[in-house]
Design a protein around this motif. Structure first.
Motif, mmCIF file in Angstrom:
data_model
loop_
_atom_site.group_PDB
_atom_site.id
_atom_site.type_symbol
_atom_site.label_atom_id
_atom_site.label_comp_id
_atom_site.label_asym_id
_atom_site.label_seq_id
_atom_site.Cartn_x
_atom_site.Cartn_y
_atom_site.Cartn_z
ATOM 1 N N HIS A 96 0.839 -1.201 0.000
ATOM 2 C CA HIS A 96 0.000 0.000 0.000
ATOM 3 C C HIS A 96 0.877 1.255 0.000
ATOM 4 N N SER A 97 1.935 1.227 0.789
ATOM 5 C CA SER A 97 2.858 2.345 0.847
ATOM 6 C C SER A 97 3.507 2.589 -0.519
ATOM 7 N N ASN A 100 1.127 4.333 -2.798
ATOM 8 C CA ASN A 100 0.986 5.756 -2.464
ATOM 9 C C ASN A 100 2.230 6.541 -2.844
ATOM 10 N N TYR A 101 3.402 6.042 -2.435
ATOM 11 C CA TYR A 101 4.672 6.745 -2.614
ATOM 12 C C TYR A 101 4.956 7.016 -4.087
ATOM 13 N N THR A 103 2.677 7.376 -6.325
ATOM 14 C CA THR A 103 1.474 8.088 -6.776
ATOM 15 C C THR A 103 0.608 7.255 -7.718
ATOM 16 N N GLY A 105 -1.612 5.105 -6.553
ATOM 17 C CA GLY A 105 -2.883 4.943 -5.863
ATOM 18 C C GLY A 105 -3.116 3.481 -5.564
ATOM 19 N N ASP A 106 -4.013 3.194 -4.687
ATOM 20 C CA ASP A 106 -4.274 1.803 -4.303
ATOM 21 C C ASP A 106 -5.763 1.650 -4.017
ATOM 22 N N ALA A 119 -2.340 8.815 2.986
ATOM 23 C CA ALA A 119 -2.091 8.370 1.606
ATOM 24 C C ALA A 119 -1.667 9.523 0.687
ATOM 25 N N PRO A 120 -2.428 10.617 0.593
ATOM 26 C CA PRO A 120 -1.972 11.703 -0.277
ATOM 27 C C PRO A 120 -0.722 12.416 0.246
ATOM 28 N N GLU A 122 1.743 10.912 1.803
ATOM 29 C CA GLU A 122 2.851 10.047 1.392
ATOM 30 C C GLU A 122 3.140 10.221 -0.097
ATOM 31 N N ALA A 123 2.095 10.369 -0.901
ATOM 32 C CA ALA A 123 2.282 10.588 -2.344
ATOM 33 C C ALA A 123 3.058 11.882 -2.594
#
Length: 166
Positions: A96-97, A100-101, A103, A105-106, A119-120, A122-123
């Motif tokens: 999941h990370s 996000n990282y 960008t 999405g998950d 989440a955003p 981390e993105a």
């Protein structure tokens, strides 16, 4: 007035994200220090900018160190997701990370409302860190090109000496 839980759902994730952003900057800086030492070593030995194959190796090494720093940052974010109780297994949290990282999405796993803001954030952190890596890679390539074309840094060295003596 907003309920106290709404404030916690915003303030705590922001505090965690700021802490994690600082952590990923440190992780990236450690990787960049290794890259700088490696490139300086290659320059000192006169191996940089001389042979195409050697230059490709240097660029590949720089890219791999940068990628390793990103993997460590992603794993660290995943560990934080696990510690927040969002994932029961670390592998799922790291996946999941990574989504996000980078960008991407998950849509497989949605975090709880109280941690969803991570989440955003981390993105955004990932975009910034990829920018740092891209800049370092560009700087190394530019330096190799300068050496190959015969451009030296004598001008900059002389400028620094003049500045120190004045």
């Amino acid at each position: 007035m907003a309920p106290a839980t709404d404030r916690i759902a915003i303030l705590l994730p922001i505090a965690v994200a700021v802490t994690m952003t600082f952590s990923t900057v440190v992780i990236q800086a450690l990787g960049l220090m290794g890259i700088i030492r490696f490139v300086r070593f290659e320059l000192r030995l006169g191996r940089a900018g001389v042979q195409f194959r050697r230059d490709v190796g240097i660029i590949a090494a720089v890219a791999l160190v940068a990628l390793a720093a990103h993997v460590v940052a992603i794993a660290t974010w995943g560990l934080v997701f696990s510690l927040c109780g969002e994932f029961s297994q670390l592998a799922g949290a790291v996946y999941h990370s990574a989504m996000n990282y980078t960008t991407l999405g998950d849509s497989d796993k949605v975090m709880s409302p109280s941690w969803r803001l991570l989440a955003p954030l981390e993105a955004a952190n990932g975009m910034l860190m990829f920018g740092v890596s891209t800049t370092m890679l560009f700087a190394v390539i530019q330096r190799l090109i300068q050496i190959r074309r015969g451009a030296s840094s004598d001008y900059n060295v002389e400028r620094i000496r003049r500045f120190k003596s004045s």
